[in-house]
Design a protein around this motif. Structure first.
Motif, mmCIF file in Angstrom:
data_model
loop_
_atom_site.group_PDB
_atom_site.id
_atom_site.type_symbol
_atom_site.label_atom_id
_atom_site.label_comp_id
_atom_site.label_asym_id
_atom_site.label_seq_id
_atom_site.Cartn_x
_atom_site.Cartn_y
_atom_site.Cartn_z
ATOM 1 N N THR A 145 -9.464 -16.631 -11.389
ATOM 2 C CA THR A 145 -9.081 -15.716 -10.306
ATOM 3 C C THR A 145 -7.976 -16.337 -9.462
ATOM 4 N N GLU A 146 -8.132 -17.613 -9.131
ATOM 5 C CA GLU A 146 -7.127 -18.328 -8.341
ATOM 6 C C GLU A 146 -5.783 -18.375 -9.064
ATOM 7 N N LEU A 147 -5.821 -18.554 -10.381
ATOM 8 C CA LEU A 147 -4.589 -18.662 -11.164
ATOM 9 C C LEU A 147 -4.089 -17.322 -11.679
ATOM 10 N N LYS A 148 -4.791 -16.245 -11.282
ATOM 11 C CA LYS A 148 -4.422 -14.879 -11.667
ATOM 12 C C LYS A 148 -4.396 -14.696 -13.192
ATOM 13 N N ILE A 149 -5.371 -15.299 -13.852
ATOM 14 C CA ILE A 149 -5.545 -15.134 -15.290
ATOM 15 C C ILE A 149 -6.655 -14.104 -15.509
ATOM 16 N N PRO A 150 -6.367 -12.973 -16.143
ATOM 17 C CA PRO A 150 -7.369 -11.904 -16.284
ATOM 18 C C PRO A 150 -8.551 -12.314 -17.163
ATOM 19 N N GLU A 160 -15.226 -15.041 -6.743
ATOM 20 C CA GLU A 160 -14.068 -14.740 -5.887
ATOM 21 C C GLU A 160 -13.512 -15.982 -5.223
ATOM 22 N N HIS A 201 -9.096 -21.261 -2.847
ATOM 23 C CA HIS A 201 -7.656 -21.184 -2.574
ATOM 24 C C HIS A 201 -7.265 -22.143 -1.456
#
Length: 348
Positions: free
Chosen positions: A132-137, A275, A326
C-alpha cells in the motif's frame, strides 16, 4: 544440651524448612524478560528473514530489528516463589499475574495457537501495508477459517472456501459479510458464492439466532491477500502481532533502491494494519532493553506506548513516535539525511 537450646534449635530448623518450602512453592505469576532480537533485513539460521521472489529487490544495510518478550511460567509450568522474588527485584523484568498472559477462559495451548495465528496475520498485514505504501496493487479475498459444529454453516461451507459474493453482492471484507448476515432475520436463506478449489459454487445457508439475538450462520472468516509476487517471512519460534511495523519497513527497504536505515541500527515494535496504521503492544519496557542490548540507537515506539516507554527507556536509546508506516518511512529518510526534527515521544 539444655531444653531451651534444643527448643531454639528445633524452632530454627522448622523456620528454615518452612522458608525453603515456601521459596519452592509454585505461584500463579509469569516472569517477562527481554527476548530475542531479529534483524528483519538480515538472516536467521543463514536464511533471510524476509525473502521476496518475483520482484526486483535491492541491497540493504544496517538493521531494522524486531524485538520480543520472553516469558517464564504459565499454567503448565508455574514458577516458584523464589523466581518471582528475583524478578520483582530486577528492573529489566516484569512479574505479572498468570491471567495476564493466559486468561482462564483459554488453555495454554490455545494461547500459543492464537499467537501463531496472530504472527501469520501480522506478516500478511505487514506485506499489505508495505505494498500500500509503495502503491503496488494487490487484491483481498475473504476465506472460511472454520465452522461451528451444529450451526447452519457446518457441512455447507468448508475451511478454505473463498467467499466471492453474498446474496449477489460482491464481498469486500469480513465485516461486510458479517453485517449482511446480521441484517437478515433468523431462519432466512442466505446465498454464498464461493470458490472451492477449482470450482465455483452457490451455497445456500439458513441463518439462525446466536448470542444476544444476533443473526448468524456459524462460521469464522479471515481476510487473505493475493499479492503480485511472493513475500516469505521466517523468524523461528516467535508469535504475536507486534512485529508488524518492522516487517513492513523491512519489505519496503528491500523493494526500494538505497538504504532505509542509512547503515544505522534501528529497532522498533508495533502492530500494523493493511492501511499502515501502527498499534500499541505489550512488554514495551522489556523490548527496549532487548533493543539496547542488540546495539540499537533508535527505537520506533507506537504512539499509544509512548507514555509507558518514557518511564523505562534505557539511556542512549532515542524514542521515535510511530503512528503510521508512511510516517516512519519519511522519518527514517530524514534520519538518514542527518535531520534532527523527528517525531518524538514526549511527556503528556
Amino acid at each position: 544440651m539444655s531444653r531451651r537450646a534444643l527448643t531454639l534449635l528445633v524452632a530454627g530448623f522448622m523456620v528454615l524448612a518452612l522458608g525453603v518450602v515456601g521459596a519452592l512453592m509454585k505461584v500463579p505469576y509469569v516472569v517477562l524478560s527481554p527476548g530475542p532480537t531479529e534483524n528483519t533485513i538480515g538472516e536467521v539460521d543463514k536464511k533471510p528473514v524476509i525473502a521476496i521472489t518475483g520482484r526486483q529487490v535491492y541491497p540493504t544495510d544496517g538493521a531494522l530489528s524486531l524485538v520480543t518478550v520472553a516469558y517464564q511460567g504459565g499454567p503448565s509450568s508455574r514458577i516458584d516463589l523464589m523466581t518471582a522474588l528475583r524478578g520483582w527485584l530486577d528492573p529489566n523484568v516484569a512479574v505479572v499475574p498468570e491471567e495476564t498472559i493466559f486468561p482462564k477462559s483459554r488453555t495454554a495451548k490455545q494461547v500459543e495457537e492464537e499467537n501463531t495465528v496472530e504472527m501469520a496475520n501480522s506478516q500478511d498485514n505487514a506485506t499489505a501495508a508495505a505494498l500500500t505504501e509503495l502503491k503496488i496493487p494487490y487484491s483481498t479475498v475473504v476465506t472460511v477459517l472454520s465452522t461451528e459444529k451444529g450451526k447452519p454453516a457446518d457441512g455447507k461451507v468448508q475451511k478454505g472456501d473463498e467467499i466471492n459474493a453474498i446474496d449477489g453482492k460482491k464481498v469486500t471484507d469480513v465485516d461486510m459479510v458479517r453485517e449482511t448476515v446480521r441484517a437478515l432475520k433468523p431462519g432466512a436463506d442466505v446465498v454464498f458464492d464461493v470458490t472451492r478449489g477449482e470450482k465455483k459454487l452457490d451455497v445456500t445457508v439458513k441463518t439462525t439466532s446466536g448470542d444476544k439475538g444476533a443473526t448468524m450462520v456459524g462460521m469464522t472468516m479471515q481476510a487473505k491477500y493475493k499479492f503480485p509476487f511472493k513475500v516469505s517471512i521466517s523468524v523461528g519460534d516467535v508469535g504475536g502481532p507486534s512485529a508488524g511495523l518492522m516487517f513492513s519497513l523491512g519489505i519496503v527497504d528491500k523493494l526500494t533502491p538505497g538504504s532505509l536505515t542509512g547503515g544505522k541500527s534501528i529497532a522498533g515494535t508495533g502492530t500494523i494494519t493493511p492501511e499502515g496504521e501502527v498499534g500499541a503492544i505489550g512488554g514495551i519496557a522489556q523490548k527496549m532493553v532487548g533493543a539496547k542490548k542488540a546495539g540499537a540507537t533508535v527505537f520506533l515506539t507506537p504512539a499509544d506506548n509512548c507514555a509507558e516507554a518514557l518511564k523505562a527507556a534505557p539511556d542512549g536509546l532515542r524514542l521515535v513516535k510511530a503512528e503510521t508506516l508512511h510516517d516512519m518511512v519519511t522519518t527514517l529518510d530524514s534520519l538518514r539525511q542527518g535531520k534532527t526534527d523527528l517525531p518524538a515521544c514526549t511527556p503528556s
